[in-house]
Enzyme design. Structure first.
Site, PDB file in Angstrom:
ATOM      1  N   HIS A   1      48.945 -59.160-121.294  1.00 25.74           N
ATOM      2  CA  HIS A   1      49.217 -61.056-121.112  1.00 25.74           C
ATOM      3  C   HIS A   1      49.772 -61.302-119.914  1.00 25.74           C
ATOM      4  O   HIS A   1      50.441 -62.605-120.056  1.00 25.74           O
ATOM      5  CB  HIS A   1      49.739 -61.383-122.319  1.00 25.74           C
ATOM      6  CG  HIS A   1      49.255 -60.866-123.763  1.00 25.74           C
ATOM      7  ND1 HIS A   1      48.019 -61.514-124.228  1.00 25.74           N
ATOM      8  CD2 HIS A   1      49.642 -59.706-124.577  1.00 25.74           C
ATOM      9  CE1 HIS A   1      47.645 -60.815-125.420  1.00 25.74           C
ATOM     10  NE2 HIS A   1      48.609 -59.721-125.676  1.00 25.74           N
TER      11      HIS A   1
ATOM     12  N   LYS B   1      52.247 -68.868 -93.546  1.00 22.61           N
ATOM     13  CA  LYS B   1      51.334 -68.221 -94.657  1.00 22.61           C
ATOM     14  C   LYS B   1      50.541 -66.890 -94.094  1.00 22.61           C
ATOM     15  O   LYS B   1      50.315 -66.801 -92.979  1.00 22.61           O
ATOM     16  CB  LYS B   1      50.206 -69.336 -95.117  1.00 22.61           C
ATOM     17  CG  LYS B   1      50.720 -70.478 -95.535  1.00 22.61           C
ATOM     18  CD  LYS B   1      51.209 -70.106 -97.091  1.00 22.61           C
ATOM     19  CE  LYS B   1      50.336 -69.749 -98.071  1.00 22.61           C
ATOM     20  NZ  LYS B   1      49.384 -70.460 -98.471  1.00 22.61           N
TER      21      LYS B   1
ATOM     22  N   GLU C   1      40.695 -62.707-102.245  1.00 21.01           N
ATOM     23  CA  GLU C   1      39.760 -64.168-103.040  1.00 21.01           C
ATOM     24  C   GLU C   1      38.475 -64.125-102.788  1.00 21.01           C
ATOM     25  O   GLU C   1      37.631 -64.499-103.659  1.00 21.01           O
ATOM     26  CB  GLU C   1      40.526 -65.232-102.285  1.00 21.01           C
ATOM     27  CG  GLU C   1      42.273 -65.435-102.765  1.00 21.01           C
ATOM     28  CD  GLU C   1      42.813 -66.436-101.911  1.00 21.01           C
ATOM     29  OE1 GLU C   1      42.312 -67.110-101.179  1.00 21.01           O
ATOM     30  OE2 GLU C   1      44.173 -66.361-101.982  1.00 21.01           O
TER      31      GLU C   1
END
Length: 449
Positions: A153, A280, A287
């Site tokens: 979870h 970044k 992705e």
């Protein structure tokens, strides 16, 4: 090719709508191999002289060389790879080229070509998956003893190692290889000789053709042979599920490289920056892998929808089988290659992983197991540990620092021995469990096998 029946030329718009040469050109090596085998069977049946066969074989090999050298002009007016090759052959060698299509149809021709294509590409995919497995094994070996939390979870559950976690994906990829290899066995039968749907009154030696092309046998029902696209569906399912596995790996790695987790560092070569935010470092490979999985799954749905309502045997809808097939093969090959390269350069921040795994809550189940070993029934032990956890949360005192004897008499001072991470891992010796010795043994088994 059908001018005897028609008085009008095909509309240019219909030609544009119906052509497939813009994508099925890539079947050319298989189409030419099938044509040579077919011509050889024609010669053996007395339909071609030795000279005609030699001319056909030589002409086809020259066309193959021209295509591979980029000298061949594909024409949309000829619709597909079959007619482009045949028309060029006839142009080059004359009447013998016009005999090549005897006893076959474009229907059994394309079914043969796509099976040969799938067979070749499956072999390449299996090899590419093995390369990714090797990269994962290298990382698993380097970090076999690096402890980190396992999650359910997306909540911390129990301690495992990085090696054990990565080996889970090696297992998934092995199943992907098995599915592809299994599909390869099933598709490796030759439909050539099935004609348009009912074979031909000119009987060529189908088994000899199949043997020359490396097939294990021949199809036994001409209608099914022409209509069947199960083998493409199987390949698309296998590539789609492989993509799903890689997407799950990507999701793990995306989480692991966040500042919040901080477990993994990707090389600069496998990340991108931001056009606005100079700090970044984005996991774009992961992705895009996750995103491209939608294409792989969608391609399977594309094919299934194309064939679900088709009556036997051939319908032009089946022309739509190749774009999703080609796209899935191309996509997965690239995804596998880039992920192999990325994984090989990936580093784990061992101190961050260990810090996360050092949360004593991860050993709550071990504490329940300890109670069981003292004779406490598991459900009661679960309740007692739950009370200890609730007390820890309430007071802010770490679970391993609580005086457990105040919670229940079933506890004694020995209970705190549970809160030793290395001992907890070492105790997980059952096959498939994440003890460091197990992980190392599994890596050795994968290396050997």
């Amino acid at each position: 090719m059908w001018k005897g029946r028609f008085a009008q030329d095909t509309s240019s718009l219909v030609q544009q709508f119906g052509e497939s040469i813009s994508y099925d050109w890539r079947l050319y090596p298989h189409d030419i191999a099938g044509s040579i085998a077919h011509a050889r069977a024609q010669k053996q049946a007395g339909l071609l002289t030795d000279e005609e066969f030699s001319s056909i074989e030589k002409g086809l090999k020259e066309i193959l060389a021209d295509i591979e050298a980029g000298r061949f002009e594909f024409k949309a007016s000829l619709e597909d790879i079959h007619m482009n090759v045949e028309a060029e052959l006839t142009k080059r060698i004359g009447a013998a080229g016009a005999k090549l299509h005897t006893a076959r149809s474009r229907n059994d021709q394309v079914a043969t070509d796509t099976r040969l294509y799938c067979r070749t590409e499956i072999d390449l995919l299996v090899a590419a998956i093995s390369e990714l497995q090797s990269a994962l094994l290298d990382r698993a070996e380097k970090y076999a003893a690096t402890v980190l939390p396992g999650y359910t979870h997306l909540q911390r559950g129990q301690p495992v190692t990085v090696g054990h976690h990565l080996l889970a994906y090696v297992e998934m990829l092995e199943r992907d290889k098995g599915r592809l290899s299994d599909a390869r066995k099933r598709l490796n039968i030759s439909p050539l000789g099935s004609g348009a749907l009912a074979g031909s009154t000119i009987n060529l030696d189908r088994r000899a053709i199949a043997a020359e092309l490396g097939f294990d046998g021949v199809t036994t029902n001409s209608m099914d042979a022409i209509a069947d696209r199960d083998y493409i569906a199987e390949v698309l399912f296998a590539t789609g599920l492989c993509g799903v596995h890689l997407s799950r790996l990507s999701e793990d790695l995306i989480l692991w490289c966040t500042a919040e987790f901080g477990f993994v560092i990707f090389s600069d070569a496998h990340t991108t920056g931001s056009s606005l935010m100079p700090q970044k470092k984005n996991p774009d490979v992961c992705e895009l892998t996750r995103g491209k999985t939608g294409r792989l799954v969608g391609n399977l749905m594309n094919l299934l929808m194309a064939v679900k309502g088709l009556p036997l045997t051939y319908n032009r809808d089946l022309q739509e089988d190749k774009p999703p097939l080609f796209d899935s093969i191309d996509t997965l090959k690239l995804v596998l290659a880039v992920n192999t390269e990325m994984i090989a350069a990936m580093e784990i921040r061992e101190e961050r992983a260990l810090a996360a795994a050092s949360d004593p809550m991860l050993l709550a189940t071990d504490l329940a197991d300890w109670l069981v070993k003292q004779g406490v029934p598991f459900r009661h032990a679960h309740e007692l540990v739950g009370k200890a956890v609730a007390e820890s949360v309430k007071t802010g005192v770490q679970l391993d620092q609580l005086d457990l004897t105040k919670i229940d008499a079933a506890y004694n001072d020995d209970a705190k021995q549970v809160f030793n991470l290395q001992r907890a891992l070492a105790a997980r010796t059952n096959p498939g469990s994440p003890s460091i010795e197990n992980v190392k043994a599994e890596i050795a088994r994968w290396r050997k096998g």
